[in-house]
Design a protein around this motif. Structure first.
Motif, PDB file in Angstrom:
ATOM      1  N   SER A 279       0.829  -1.201   0.000  1.00  0.00           N
ATOM      2  CA  SER A 279       0.000   0.000   0.000  1.00  0.00           C
ATOM      3  C   SER A 279       0.865   1.253   0.000  1.00  0.00           C
ATOM      4  CB  SER A 279      -0.934   0.004   1.218  1.00  0.00           C
ATOM      5  OG  SER A 279      -1.883  -1.047   1.124  1.00  0.00           O
ATOM      6  N   ALA A 280       1.983   1.236   0.741  1.00  0.00           N
ATOM      7  CA  ALA A 280       2.891   2.385   0.743  1.00  0.00           C
ATOM      8  C   ALA A 280       3.488   2.592  -0.639  1.00  0.00           C
ATOM      9  CB  ALA A 280       3.998   2.172   1.775  1.00  0.00           C
ATOM     10  N   ALA A 281       3.873   1.489  -1.292  1.00  0.00           N
ATOM     11  CA  ALA A 281       4.438   1.592  -2.642  1.00  0.00           C
ATOM     12  C   ALA A 281       3.400   2.139  -3.612  1.00  0.00           C
ATOM     13  CB  ALA A 281       4.930   0.224  -3.106  1.00  0.00           C
ATOM     14  N   MET A 282       2.148   1.691  -3.470  1.00  0.00           N
ATOM     15  CA  MET A 282       1.099   2.179  -4.356  1.00  0.00           C
ATOM     16  C   MET A 282       0.823   3.662  -4.115  1.00  0.00           C
ATOM     17  SD  MET A 282       0.311  -0.083  -6.492  1.00  0.00           S
ATOM     18  CE  MET A 282      -1.055   0.817  -7.190  1.00  0.00           C
ATOM     19  N   TYR A 283       0.941   4.109  -2.863  1.00  0.00           N
ATOM     20  CA  TYR A 283       0.766   5.530  -2.581  1.00  0.00           C
ATOM     21  C   TYR A 283       1.825   6.351  -3.306  1.00  0.00           C
ATOM     22  CZ  TYR A 283      -2.927   5.612   0.983  1.00  0.00           C
ATOM     23  OH  TYR A 283      -4.134   5.557   1.635  1.00  0.00           O
ATOM     24  N   LEU A 284       3.052   5.830  -3.360  1.00  0.00           N
ATOM     25  CA  LEU A 284       4.104   6.526  -4.094  1.00  0.00           C
ATOM     26  C   LEU A 284       3.764   6.592  -5.575  1.00  0.00           C
ATOM     27  CD1 LEU A 284       7.376   5.138  -2.450  1.00  0.00           C
ATOM     28  CD2 LEU A 284       6.595   7.517  -2.442  1.00  0.00           C
ATOM     29  N   VAL A 285       3.292   5.466  -6.111  1.00  0.00           N
ATOM     30  CA  VAL A 285       2.893   5.440  -7.521  1.00  0.00           C
ATOM     31  C   VAL A 285       1.739   6.409  -7.753  1.00  0.00           C
ATOM     32  CG1 VAL A 285       1.920   4.012  -9.367  1.00  0.00           C
ATOM     33  CG2 VAL A 285       3.701   3.085  -7.866  1.00  0.00           C
ATOM     34  N   TYR A 286       0.764   6.395  -6.832  1.00  0.00           N
ATOM     35  CA  TYR A 286      -0.380   7.300  -6.960  1.00  0.00           C
ATOM     36  C   TYR A 286       0.073   8.758  -6.963  1.00  0.00           C
ATOM     37  CZ  TYR A 286      -3.741   3.539  -5.916  1.00  0.00           C
ATOM     38  OH  TYR A 286      -4.499   2.399  -5.944  1.00  0.00           O
ATOM     39  N   GLY A 287       1.083   9.078  -6.129  1.00  0.00           N
ATOM     40  CA  GLY A 287       1.547  10.450  -6.066  1.00  0.00           C
ATOM     41  C   GLY A 287       2.018  10.957  -7.418  1.00  0.00           C
ATOM     42  N   GLY A 288       2.867  10.147  -8.089  1.00  0.00           N
ATOM     43  CA  GLY A 288       3.315  10.527  -9.424  1.00  0.00           C
ATOM     44  C   GLY A 288       2.184  10.529 -10.424  1.00  0.00           C
ATOM     45  N   PHE A 289       1.292   9.548 -10.278  1.00  0.00           N
ATOM     46  CA  PHE A 289       0.155   9.452 -11.185  1.00  0.00           C
ATOM     47  C   PHE A 289      -0.768  10.656 -11.040  1.00  0.00           C
ATOM     48  CE2 PHE A 289      -4.197   8.094 -12.055  1.00  0.00           C
ATOM     49  CZ  PHE A 289      -4.072   7.595 -13.339  1.00  0.00           C
ATOM     50  N   CYS A 290      -0.924  11.140  -9.785  1.00  0.00           N
ATOM     51  CA  CYS A 290      -1.816  12.275  -9.545  1.00  0.00           C
ATOM     52  C   CYS A 290      -1.285  13.551 -10.196  1.00  0.00           C
ATOM     53  CB  CYS A 290      -2.006  12.492  -8.048  1.00  0.00           C
ATOM     54  SG  CYS A 290      -3.078  11.268  -7.264  1.00  0.00           S
ATOM     55  N   VAL A 291       0.037  13.702 -10.232  1.00  0.00           N
ATOM     56  CA  VAL A 291       0.609  14.856 -10.923  1.00  0.00           C
ATOM     57  C   VAL A 291       0.263  14.789 -12.406  1.00  0.00           C
ATOM     58  CG1 VAL A 291       2.756  16.019 -11.569  1.00  0.00           C
ATOM     59  CG2 VAL A 291       2.469  15.112  -9.249  1.00  0.00           C
ATOM     60  N   TRP A 292       0.386  13.609 -12.977  1.00  0.00           N
ATOM     61  CA  TRP A 292       0.030  13.389 -14.381  1.00  0.00           C
ATOM     62  C   TRP A 292      -1.456  13.683 -14.603  1.00  0.00           C
ATOM     63  CZ3 TRP A 292      -0.769   7.893 -16.737  1.00  0.00           C
ATOM     64  CH2 TRP A 292      -1.071   8.008 -18.101  1.00  0.00           C
TER      65      TRP A 292
END
Length: 231
Positions: A190-203
Motif C-alpha cells: 500500500s505504501a508503494a502504491m501511494y508513491l505510484v499514486y503520487g506521481g500518477f496524480c501529478v500526471w
C-alpha cells in the motif's frame, strides 16, 4: 482450498516480511480505477469498489488475521465510505454519459468555484477534527494522519465525482501523509502504491487541467429531455 480461500490466506514474502496477496490485488484494482478515472470512463467506479472491498479486509487485521501488527481503522473505514461515495460517482457519471454532458466521456473537468473550494477546506478541517478522537479512542495506529487520510480520501473521491480538477491536489496531499504512515505500519504494497499514486496524480492533474480549458463545465445546466420540454 478454493479461489476465495486462497485469496483470503495467500501471502508472499517482501523484503523478509509477509504480505497478503489480497493487499497487492486490492491496490492493483485501485490503480486500475485511477487510470480509468484519468480517462473519465464510468468503469473507474465499479473497478475501484472491488479494490475497496479487498483493502477493507487488509486494514482490519484483528478481524481478518492479517500479518501486520497494527489495525488502521481510518484506512479500513475509508474503504467503506469509498464504496458509498463511489455509488454516487457511478450514478453521476452514468447520468452524465447518458445525457451527453461531456461528449463521449463521463465527466467534463473544471476548476471548483471559490465557494466550492472554501467548502472543501472547511470539510477537510472539520472531518479531520471529528475523525481524530474517534480513531484515537478505537486504538487506531497513528490516529491524526489516519484521520486526514480518511477525510482527504473522501473529499478527493467526491471531487472526482463532481469533475473538479482540485481532486488531484487533494489526493497528492493524502499520499504525502499516507506513505510514511503505511511504511511504519508495515503495509508495504500500500505504501508503494501511494508513491505510484503520487506521481500518477501529478500526471492526472496536468491532464485534467488541459482538458478543463476546453471542456464544457460539468455542472452546466443539462438540456431538458424531449418529454420535459413538451410537458
Amino acid at each position: 482450498m478454493g479461489p476465495l480461500g486462497w485469496l483470503l490466506d495467500a501471502q508472499v514474502d517482501v523484503a523478509g516480511s509477509p504480505v497478503l496477496v489480497r493487499e497487492i490485488v486490492g491496490n492493483v484494482f485501485g490503480l486500475a480505477s485511477a487510470l480509468l478515472g484519468l480517462r473519465r470512463l464510468v468503469w473507474a467506479w465499479p473497478v475501484g469498489m472491488v479494490g475497496n472491498a479487498l483493502l477493507f479486509t487488509v486494514f482490519l487485521g484483528g478481524v481478518f488475521a492479517t500479518p501486520q501488527e497494527h489495525d488502521l481503522y481510518g484506512q479500513a473505514g475509508r474503504q467503506v465510505f469509498f464504496f458509498a461515495v463511489s455509488l454516487y460517482g457511478w450514478w453521476r457519471w452514468r447520468r452524465n454519459r447518458r445525457l451527453g454532458v461531456a461528449g463521449d466521456r463521463a465527466v467534463a473537468p473544471r476548476w471548483a468555484t471559490g465557494r466550492e473550494r472554501l467548502g472543501l477546506l472547511a470539510a477537510a478541517v472539520a472531518g479531520t477534527a471529528a475523525a481524530y478522537p474517534v480513531l484515537a479512542a478505537l486504538g487506531s495506529w497513528g490516529p491524526l494522519p489516519d484521520a486526514w487520510i480518511l477525510t482527504g480520501s473522501l473529499l478527493a473521491t467526491y471531487g472526482m465525482a463532481r469533475g473538479w480538477v482540485e481532486f488531484w491536489l487533494v489526493w497528492i496531499a493524502v499520499d504525502a501523509v499516507g506513505v510514511p504512515l503505511l511504511l511504519r505500519g508495515g503495509f508495504y504494497p500500500s505504501a508503494a502504491m501511494y508513491l505510484v499514486y503520487g506521481g500518477f496524480c501529478v500526471w492526472g492533474l496536468l491532464a485534467w487541467w488541459r482538458t478543463s480549458r476546453t471542456a464544457r463545465p460539468a455542472d452546466a445546466p443539462i438540456p431538458p429531455t424531449y418529454s420535459e420540454a413538451v410537458a
